[in-house]
Design a protein around this motif. Structure first.
Motif, mmCIF file in Angstrom:
data_model
loop_
_atom_site.group_PDB
_atom_site.id
_atom_site.type_symbol
_atom_site.label_atom_id
_atom_site.label_comp_id
_atom_site.label_asym_id
_atom_site.label_seq_id
_atom_site.Cartn_x
_atom_site.Cartn_y
_atom_site.Cartn_z
ATOM 1 N N LEU A 95 -13.462 17.623 -3.382
ATOM 2 C CA LEU A 95 -14.112 18.727 -2.656
ATOM 3 C C LEU A 95 -14.614 19.748 -3.671
ATOM 4 C CD1 LEU A 95 -11.598 19.099 0.281
ATOM 5 C CD2 LEU A 95 -13.947 18.271 0.409
ATOM 6 N N SER A 122 -7.833 14.019 -6.461
ATOM 7 C CA SER A 122 -7.917 14.441 -7.867
ATOM 8 C C SER A 122 -7.385 15.852 -8.073
ATOM 9 C CB SER A 122 -9.373 14.374 -8.335
ATOM 10 O OG SER A 122 -9.892 13.092 -8.108
ATOM 11 N N SER A 124 -8.516 18.664 -6.868
ATOM 12 C CA SER A 124 -9.526 19.732 -6.952
ATOM 13 C C SER A 124 -9.153 20.876 -6.004
ATOM 14 C CB SER A 124 -10.908 19.159 -6.600
ATOM 15 O OG SER A 124 -11.856 20.182 -6.471
ATOM 16 N N ASP A 143 0.032 11.936 -1.172
ATOM 17 C CA ASP A 143 -0.967 10.882 -1.357
ATOM 18 C C ASP A 143 -0.245 9.541 -1.350
ATOM 19 O OD1 ASP A 143 -4.118 11.152 -2.679
ATOM 20 O OD2 ASP A 143 -3.194 9.173 -2.483
ATOM 21 N N PHE A 144 -0.904 8.514 -0.804
ATOM 22 C CA PHE A 144 -0.226 7.197 -0.778
ATOM 23 C C PHE A 144 -0.574 6.346 -1.995
ATOM 24 C CE2 PHE A 144 -3.282 4.813 2.397
ATOM 25 C CZ PHE A 144 -4.326 4.918 1.487
ATOM 26 N N ARG A 148 -2.157 8.316 -8.583
ATOM 27 C CA ARG A 148 -2.766 9.644 -8.356
ATOM 28 C C ARG A 148 -1.692 10.714 -8.195
ATOM 29 N NH1 ARG A 148 -6.897 7.189 -4.061
ATOM 30 N NH2 ARG A 148 -8.005 5.926 -5.585
ATOM 31 N N ARG A 170 3.435 9.204 -0.320
ATOM 32 C CA ARG A 170 3.744 8.765 1.048
ATOM 33 C C ARG A 170 2.452 8.509 1.836
ATOM 34 N NH1 ARG A 170 7.394 12.631 4.303
ATOM 35 N NH2 ARG A 170 8.848 11.892 2.743
ATOM 36 N N ASP A 171 2.531 7.531 2.747
ATOM 37 C CA ASP A 171 1.448 7.335 3.712
ATOM 38 C C ASP A 171 1.728 8.286 4.875
ATOM 39 O OD1 ASP A 171 -0.136 6.537 5.859
ATOM 40 O OD2 ASP A 171 -0.155 4.447 5.200
ATOM 41 N N VAL A 172 0.953 9.360 4.967
ATOM 42 C CA VAL A 172 1.268 10.391 5.967
ATOM 43 C C VAL A 172 0.863 9.976 7.375
ATOM 44 C CG1 VAL A 172 1.148 12.271 4.290
ATOM 45 C CG2 VAL A 172 -0.900 11.681 5.610
ATOM 46 N N ASP A 191 -7.705 15.455 4.195
ATOM 47 C CA ASP A 191 -8.915 14.811 3.660
ATOM 48 C C ASP A 191 -8.562 13.328 3.559
ATOM 49 O OD1 ASP A 191 -11.172 13.977 2.342
ATOM 50 O OD2 ASP A 191 -10.933 15.278 0.605
HETATM 51 C C1 LIG Z 1 -11.079 11.984 -0.988
HETATM 52 S S1 LIG Z 1 -9.499 11.950 -1.684
HETATM 53 C C2 LIG Z 1 -8.973 13.638 -1.566
HETATM 54 C C3 LIG Z 1 -9.655 14.519 -2.573
HETATM 55 C C4 LIG Z 1 -9.081 15.910 -2.662
HETATM 56 N N1 LIG Z 1 -9.313 16.645 -1.432
HETATM 57 C C5 LIG Z 1 -9.660 16.655 -3.849
HETATM 58 O O1 LIG Z 1 -10.355 17.686 -3.631
HETATM 59 O O2 LIG Z 1 -9.451 16.252 -4.993
HETATM 60 C C6 LIG Z 1 -8.552 11.178 -0.399
HETATM 61 C C7 LIG Z 1 -7.155 10.813 -0.856
HETATM 62 O O3 LIG Z 1 -6.400 10.488 0.302
HETATM 63 C C8 LIG Z 1 -5.480 9.484 -0.026
HETATM 64 N N2 LIG Z 1 -5.079 8.840 1.242
HETATM 65 C C9 LIG Z 1 -5.839 8.083 2.074
HETATM 66 N N3 LIG Z 1 -5.127 7.718 3.157
HETATM 67 C C10 LIG Z 1 -3.882 8.235 3.011
HETATM 68 C C11 LIG Z 1 -2.692 8.239 3.798
HETATM 69 N N4 LIG Z 1 -2.650 7.562 4.956
HETATM 70 N N5 LIG Z 1 -1.608 8.913 3.340
HETATM 71 C C12 LIG Z 1 -1.666 9.601 2.174
HETATM 72 N N6 LIG Z 1 -2.758 9.637 1.387
HETATM 73 C C13 LIG Z 1 -3.852 8.976 1.793
HETATM 74 C C14 LIG Z 1 -6.251 8.591 -0.989
HETATM 75 O O4 LIG Z 1 -5.359 7.845 -1.814
HETATM 76 C C15 LIG Z 1 -7.088 9.606 -1.781
HETATM 77 O O5 LIG Z 1 -6.451 9.945 -2.981
#
Ligand SMILES: C[S@@+](CC[C@H](N)C(=O)[O-])C[C@H]1O[C@@H](n2cnc3c(N)ncnc32)[C@H](O)[C@@H]1O
Length: 310
Positions: A95, A122, A124, A143-144, A148, A170-172, A191
């Motif tokens: 973002l 990342s 941000s 984050d899952f 990362r 964790r997978d939220v 996100d």
């Molecule tokens: C687009 S990135 C987020 C970027 C962040 N907002 C930034 O500004 O840097 C989406 C992240 O969500 C994580 N993700 C996707 N599904 C997920 C879930 N069910 N549980 C946890 N993390 C998840 C992905 O691994 C990825 O790192």
């Protein structure tokens, strides 16, 4: 430690922004030596469009100074979230500042806020949350993706922000935010590709007195699904926003000069002279462009009412 407090001089280990031009900005670690592929210690030399910088030469230098490169010069700046967003290593899509400023405003983030974020990506956005919630708040970011999570935790530590954030692997959507966070959060930010699955978990994690939720969706179909889930979970004031930067078009135009006295005394609307004034004058005008480029995504924001009113 360079994110956590204002500093005068560059210490070894600081993250430093090397600013050449508005489009040539880098983040470097102020470490004098690095290991090469053979594992040998060598001088840390950073290459830029304006030549090389021996990194050891900036240690002890004042932030804001101009430093020599072999074919030019650059400024060494203390990092902040805005400069970090411009220079950070991308492990995911990230973002950017225009969306982030709206997210902080809509989530009512302030010193002391307890914030939940997923995914960390990342980091941000996380850096802006951390600046805004200190010194009494806390960020729980999930984050899952294991690597990362590790990288983000390392970055927060090396930026001196570790005591205000916990990064959890964790997978939220499957497993929520954990029982230890039930009723703790002032604000939740999502996100994620399928954010609607995390919304019931977000409700559990939010304080009894309610709070704010925001979800970023790249497409309108996803934000539609988020709106439905928010409504089902009892959220109110659901709003979908898009942050677009509108650049006014300024130009000199020939504008007809209306003779208002003449128009006032004319009897019929169809009078030719009223419709086509003869005199024109040059004016500097400004107008909005007919279309605005730069779509990033939609921000769906909503309020969770206090428990007694749900
Ligand atoms: C687009 S990135 C987020 C970027 C962040 N907002 C930034 O500004 O840097 C989406 C992240 O969500 C994580 N993700 C996707 N599904 C997920 C879930 N069910 N549980 C946890 N993390 C998840 C992905 O691994 C990825 O790192």
């Amino acid at each position: 430690m360079s994110f956590s407090q204002p500093k005068t001089t560059i210490d070894e280990g600081d993250t430093v922004i090397l600013y050449l031009t508005v489009t040539n900005v880098y983040a470097i670690e102020a470490v004098p030596q690095i290991k090469n592929k053979k594992g040998e210690l060598i001088d840390n030399v950073f290459q830029t469009n304006f030549g090389a910088l021996k990194v050891k030469d900036i240690i002890g230098v004042q932030y804001g100074s101009k430093v020599d490169l072999t074919k030019g010069w650059a400024y060494v700046l203390q990092p902040n979230p805005e400069l970090w967003t411009q220079t950070l290593p991308h492990r995911t899509q990230i973002l950017y500042t225009p969306d982030i400023s709206m997210i902080l405003y809509q989530l009512e983030i302030r010193p002391g806020s307890i914030v939940i974020e997923s995914g960390t990506g990342s980091g941000s956005l996380s850096h802006y949350f951390l600046r805004a919630i200190r010194p009494h708040g806390f960020l729980h970011t999930f984050d899952f993706h294991e690597e990362r999570v590790q990288k983000a935790q390392e970055e927060f530590e090396s930026h001196g922000l570790g005591e205000f954030v916990k990064v959890t692997h964790r997978d939220v959507c499957e497993n929520g935010f954990g029982a230890d966070l039930d009723g703790k959060a002032d604000a939740v930010f999502l996100d994620l590709p399928v954010p609607q699955l995390a919304i019931p978990h977000a409700v559990k994690a939010m304080k009894e007195q309610g709070g704010r939720l925001c979800s970023f969706s790249p497409c309108i179909e996803q934000s539609g699904r988020v709106c439905e889930a928010l409504e089902q979970q009892g959220f109110v004031d659901i709003v979908n926003l898009e942050v677009l930067q509108l650049e006014e078009v300024v130009r000199v135009k020939n504008v007809p000069v209306m003779n208002l006295e003449f128009v006032k005394h004319k009897k019929t609307e169809s009078d030719k002279e009223t419709k086509t004034p003869k005199e024109t004058k040059k004016y500097v005008t400004s107008s909005a462009p007919s279309s605005v480029a730069g779509h990033t995504g939609f921000l769906t924001v909503a309020e969770l009412p206090p428990l007694f009113a749900r």
